[in-house]
Design an enzyme around this catalytic site. Sequence first.
Site, PDB file in Angstrom:
ATOM      1  N   LYS A  26       0.862  -1.199   0.000  1.00 25.61           N
ATOM      2  CA  LYS A  26       0.000   0.000   0.000  1.00 25.61           C
ATOM      3  C   LYS A  26       0.891   1.239   0.000  1.00 25.61           C
ATOM      4  CE  LYS A  26      -3.984   1.969   2.521  1.00 25.61           C
ATOM      5  NZ  LYS A  26      -4.842   1.851   3.726  1.00 25.61           N
ATOM      6  N   SER A  73      -9.869   2.179   2.662  1.00 30.41           N
ATOM      7  CA  SER A  73      -8.908   2.862   1.805  1.00 30.41           C
ATOM      8  C   SER A  73      -7.922   1.923   1.106  1.00 30.41           C
ATOM      9  CB  SER A  73      -8.117   3.872   2.632  1.00 30.41           C
ATOM     10  OG  SER A  73      -7.311   3.204   3.590  1.00 30.41           O
ATOM     11  N   SER A 107     -10.327   0.059   7.006  1.00 32.72           N
ATOM     12  CA  SER A 107      -9.677   0.152   5.698  1.00 32.72           C
ATOM     13  C   SER A 107      -8.979  -1.111   5.205  1.00 32.72           C
ATOM     14  CB  SER A 107      -8.667   1.306   5.694  1.00 32.72           C
ATOM     15  OG  SER A 107      -9.353   2.521   5.546  1.00 32.72           O
TER      16      SER A 107
END
Lengths: 492, 95, 485
Positions: free
Chosen positions: A78, A158, A182
């Site tokens: 990420k 997210s 998330s």
Amino acid sequence: MTKLTGLTIAQAREGLKNKEFSAVELATEYNAAVEAARPLNAFITETPEKALEMAKASDDRIAKGEAGIMEGIPLGIKDLFCTEDVLTTAASHILDGFKPQYESTVTTNLWKSGATMLGKLNLDQFAMGSANITSFYGDVINPWKREGDNTDLVPGGSSGGSSAAVAAHAVAAATGTDTGGSIRQPAALTGTVGIKPTYGRCSRWGIVAFASSLDQAGPMTRDVRDASIMLEAMAGYDPKDATSVNVPVPNYEASLENGVKGLRIGIPKEYRVDGMPAEIEKLWQQGIEWLKAAGAEIVDVSLPHTKYALPAYYIVAPAEASSNLSRYDGVRYGLRVCDEGDSLDDMYEKTRAAGFGDEVKRRVMIGAYVLSAGYYDAYYLKAQKVRTRIAEDFNNAWKSCDVLLTPSTPSAAFAKGENSDPLSMYLNDVFTVTANLAGLPGISVPAGLDSNGLPLGLQLVGKPFDEETVLRTAFALEQAAGFEAKPQFMAG
Amino acid sequence: MSLDKNTVAKIAKLARIRVPEEELEPLAGELNTIIGFVEQLGEVDTDGVEPMTSAIEHEMFQRDDVVSDGGYPDRVLANSEHANMGFFTVPKVVE
Amino acid sequence: MTYMIKGNTGDWEVVMGLEIHAQVSSNAKLFSGAATTFGADPNEQVSLVDAAMPGMLPVVNKECVRQGVRTGLAMGCEINLKSVFARKNYFYADLPQGYQISQFEEPIVKRGKVTIDLEDGSTKEIGVERLHLEQDAGKSIHDQHPTQSYIDLNRSGVCLMEIVSDPDMRSPEEAAAYVSKIRSIVRCIGSCDGNMAEGSMRADVNVSVRKPGDEYGTRCEIKNLNSLRFMKQAIEFEAKRQVQILEEGGSIDQETRLFDTAKGITRSMRSKEDAHDYRYFPDPDLLPVILEQAWVDELAADLPELPDVKKNRFISDFGLPAYDAGVLTAETENSAYYEQAVDAGGDPKLTANWVISELFGRLNKADMSITDSPVTPENLGQLVGLIKDDTISGKIAKDVFDDMFSTGKMAKDIVEEKGLKQITDTGAIEAIIDDLIANNPGQVEQYRGGNEKLIGWFVGQTMKASQGKANPGVVNKILKEKLAG
Ligand SMILES: [Mg+2]
Ligand SMILES: [Zn+2]
């Protein structure tokens, strides 16, 4: 021979160990998958050379019999984790060109365990969002589609680049971060597994901060076994993070198959929210049956302050974020917008106006407001007290159960625009956010499909530092669910 | 409580985010929706409740007083396009 | 006498409270492992934490906590066994995080008091509201470029103790005495080097004026004063400025002001003009600092003798006047020197005089510190011993001291080499006096005729003939006998 990208971490590890293929071969196939996945926009930065270079080193270690627990496994990271000399953006414009001079502790741990990096994954800007539609680098597309409908759906957020890439087999697994859901919400929306460990289990050092008291890193994988392996590699005490907790990290994989006989599964009645789709309700009931059948005891519990978790979160998280994001000021790195004759304040205001997206700006401003003179007690302090109440609820529940079972999300994946006003978007995290506020471990496991053929997840929440029980229960759930469906779009 | 345009302008200034005049009103609307949502916390009885500032109750680790970092100005300045003579630079500040 | 500003409408009282920022003497910064030494190249002593790189986290330095507690104990304060680091949010060029980690609602130290020593020998108690630990900011340099300020983060994150007083001071002298006393305490226990020139210690002074008996007036904060002289000037200017405004019917704006040392005036700080809303909240990257009472007790027991205690001991054990005792105990180095000199030479009072008037005077003139003194305490003690046992006179001693200061030689050696021993041998003195009487019959007659003042002339002549070495007491005695006839 089956595609190498079709293998789970556990399977690939076995193949590497038995010299059925090399780490370089594995990385090469994944590099192609990363390329093939471009329509999903899951990556902000692809690092194919780095993947090969690291794979080569893995092969050397395997040859020398020095393989780590993730040796040769290609991962997506990420783009909230700082990676040395590799562009790190938090999906924002304000970190334009930023190449950290350091490597986050979690990724360092992963590389030490032998894992390799395929690239940096897209996300909601500064991890603020639940649909991956706030990235400066564009929306991420869910590889899943509704049956007979070609509309693009969101992958959750997210960690939407992570969930999409894992679901489409563009990576063997990915890192995620979870501040209000998330990891678990995008996992649920893409038919993948995501675990948010106990706060303090994984070091936050080197992860771009959103809300410091809530942020936790965790693995996003294809199955529960992989999540166990990868969490063990990521976790660990870090003296560079004052909120990291010095407790041993167990071998989670070792206890996966111990079963749930005698385990008490709490069912919190407050999670039966108004307007919850019947399909979700049904799936939850199914989960209860599965665990009961596996020998667990089902216990009704009450978490009376559940309803206040989301509003408390939308005070605490923006407040911390407003302060955490003050360092993006155009002075030392990233974007600077400054015209001739501008004052220092002009520079700050222009840089931050141009560098932050709308959702980030909204949250930074809400955060500044709830902390400001005259409002602190009514908002921030109040929310922190409610947080205490929420944590107390869990402590009471642990008196009668060992782990909680709830739905992961109130709905399956949706299309951009379908429920994307800020407030309805926030409701995506209604089931996940409580675990962040209380600092507890939570996992989402794919458990079935809705009437449109979209994946749905079930969530398990455990006691502090008891990821072992969470994973073991998740494994039982996974076995019972036998979730085999694959998305329409596959990259590898 | 609700935010008016002036309050939004004040917060924007505090947060150092330039918001064009014409966007203040719509932004006030958006922020009010959120503030309205969080205001339900008022229903919770929190008398005598300690605020929770961290999810962990461990004792905080304290570092030893040894110099173990720094000494790499090049790394500190590596991401600045505006460094000069080893300094970061900003528009001139009048004190 | 009370310090007052004379206005057209009468006397105005000046009220001052101080915030002293004292840099903790630590090797590394408060929340990072970067060095704290003065004078490094720009951004040389900066870690990624200090530069507020994304994802960097603070970890507290235990020595800073320890020194904060010791300083609190030395000021007779309460120690908070649980204290909390909070973020003070504001944007500034030298504040890379966009917030300063400080302590707000729960500082590590609260409530205490210090006693200040005033020039007339009197003392006064000043309340200490709190001491908290916080990060220093970086440094902005404004004169290197026409349109840019340069930022050096070497100081960013250095640990400061902010010591906040009650508004108990009423004159520039009291404010200066308070700073001196705090400086003397932190230097005594070694928690701060007290070097004001290098910025290790600086004071923000809150100044307001009022008619005696009235409520407190609106205050202005004069920032970053780093010398006692400037501080006194700034206070005086600021108090007069406020009196003038008030007497002209105006009102004081609460604001932050800067002292312009070149012009000797204070002016509003433009950069701090907009009213701040610091949005303090507990730093979520850190946990509360929890201390054990037993550990605090241990630190208290291990503190060195504090200046006030030492001062009282000097008064009671050595019989020194309060002022002298205050001067000698203001600096640990001074009191240590003094005590060693007393050990070597006896006579505490005489030693105190020699240290304060002769030694300090010479060191001052030579711009030297006591630790570099060419005259060691043992040597000064020896000199005092020589005066005490009549080996030399006080007058000769001053010459000997000059010699000691410039050559570093021992007092005894100089007296020996130059033959400066007093003549106490009555035979030798009698011979000189007999000679004198024989050669000056006129003076002898006048003296015997009743002009007894002439004795001084005879003494002077005798001393001159002995090259100053004759013991004045013996000379007097013999002269009186012989002149009496
Ligand atoms: Mg202050
Ligand atoms: Zn301060």
